[in-house]
Write an enzyme that holds these catalytic residues in place. Structure first.
Site, PDB file in Angstrom:
ATOM      1  CE  LYS A  57     -88.276 -36.402-102.441  1.00 23.98           C
ATOM      2  NZ  LYS A  57     -87.473 -35.788-103.504  1.00 23.98           N
ATOM      3  CE1 TYR A 289     -66.367 -33.555 -76.846  1.00 31.50           C
ATOM      4  CE2 TYR A 289     -68.472 -33.584 -77.985  1.00 31.50           C
ATOM      5  CZ  TYR A 289     -67.502 -34.228 -77.229  1.00 31.50           C
ATOM      6  OH  TYR A 289     -67.688 -35.539 -76.870  1.00 31.50           O
TER       7      TYR A 289
END
Length: 406
Positions: A57, A289
């Site tokens: 999956k 940042y």
């Protein structure tokens, strides 16, 4: 008179493939090795080996569902497991005919398409069972179902008080020829914490009771499966008829503080790129940042062209990175497309030098990045975004028995 034979023209060389700017390299040889290593650990009380369902999956935990599915089947996996029917249909579209089970559904799940593609379906409620039966009537094909029971995890699965009615209805639909109750399964909550064995034992007891309810209703499940990767590795008493292995296929350990090598597993994924820029800076240089990091002296910063849009966790400051074979640290916030490493004042690295965030070449485990991000290795590999090309290689390690191919 001699005859001059024509000289065959040389076929044009294929165009050169430019090197990838970034890639998640997946070693299918390692995946095959892991299947064999896992199978060697599987046993039941009667001495026989249970079947192995390979869980592919989430695009095979980010490793590429189709190539990984082919590799695990070639290495001896018996079945495939996915969450969504759409994932199963992707495997079928690629020509993979092995048995597949899909178990997480919504009202819009295409059950008819699943049945036409010979996909087995997990059923967690009476409503799902009726929807699957309706699809079976519509397409004229019996639905192979595995009843999922909630043994304590609290997610999808039928609660014990609702199971007798579900089992009775399943028996009626089986008699009608619409369903075949092949299996019963559940999922463990704390098998990756062996010190909590009592809670796992309680789930095992609830699972045995659920299997008994189905048998009493006349639909005894032929395939019981409860064990996940941690239980496959440490709880042979829970192996039953089949185990569902996900994380272990990809060479990752489900246990905190225990390496995959302890279990004979080889990590399959490497996240790689090259240095995009190198700059020498002085003390007090702000980095990324928020200026969460400033240099304290002269140093060299290297720019790595991967960021959170590629699946690198934004919060993974100070995670280890291999640059040109040398281990350094990420500094400052991970940005959308890039982050920086501190190469130190004596750095000799150059633009284009190889970078590996994690993988066998560097020896940096995915767990190191997961720890820096406050998450788990499962999330770390599955979050690598489609913007990062998957490059599948197929190599055998020394001592492997011919499964890998270079």
């Amino acid at each position: 008179m001699s005859e001059t034979l024509p000289v065959p023209s040389r076929p044009a060389a294929p165009p050169a493939v430019p090197p990838l700017e970034r890639r998640a390299r997946v070693d299918l040889g390692a995946v095959r090795h892991n299947v064999r290593a896992l199978r060697a650990r599987l046993t039941r009380a009667d001495g026989t080996a249970p079947r192995l369902m390979a869980v592919v999956k989430a695009d095979a935990y980010g490793h590429g569902a189709v190539p990984v599915a082919r590799a695990v089947l070639e290495a001896g996996a018996d079945r495939l497991g996915v969450a969504h029917v759409a994932e199963a249909l992707e495997l079928r579209a690629a020509g993979i005919a092995a048995p597949v089970l899909a178990w997480l559904h919504t009202r819009d799940t295409p059950f008819a398409a699943a049945l036409e593609a010979d996909v087995a379906l997990g059923v967690s409620s009476a409503a799902e069972l009726e929807a699957v039966a309706a699809a079976a009537r519509a397409v004229g094909r019996r639905a192979v179902v595995h009843v999922k029971t909630d043994t304590g995890l609290g997610r999808n699965g039928c609660l014990p008080e609702a199971l007798p009615a579900l089992a009775a209805r399943a028996a009626a639909l089986q008699a009608e020829g619409l369903v075949d109750v092949e299996g019963v399964f559940s999922h463990l909550a704390v098998a990756d914490e062996p010190e909590r064995a009592q809670e796992t034992d309680a789930q095992a007891g609830a699972f045995a009771a659920a299997a008994g309810v189905l048998a009493a209703a006349g639909v005894p499940a032929r395939v019981r499966h409860l064990a996940n990767t941690p239980a496959a590795l440490t709880r042979p008493d829970l192996h039953h008829d089949m185990v569902r292995v996900g994380l272990g296929l990809y060479g990752l350990s489900p246990f905190a503080g225990r390496s995959p090598e302890e279990f004979g597993l080889r990590p399959a994924m490497s996240l790689q790129t090259t240095l995009a820029q190198v700059k020498r800076v002085g003390p007090g240089q702000g980095v990324s940042y928020g200026f969460r990091f400033r240099t304290t002296g002269d140093t060299v910063l290297g720019l790595v062209p991967l960021g959170y849009a590629d699946g690198v966790p934004r919060v993974a400051e100070h995670a280890p990175v291999a640059v040109g074979g040398r281990h350094v640290r990420a500094v400052g916030r991970i940005a959308m497309d890039q982050f920086l490493v501190d190469l130190g004042p004596d750095a000799r690295e150059e633009v284009g030098d190889p970078v590996e965030l994690f993988g066998p070449d560097s020896g940096i485990p995915a767990d190191a990045w997961a720890e820096a991000a406050g998450t788990i290795n499962y999330e770390l590999v599955t979050r690598i975004s489609p913007r990062v090309p998957r490059v599948h290689v197929d190599a055998a390690a020394p001592g492997d028995t011919g499964e890998g191919r270079a």
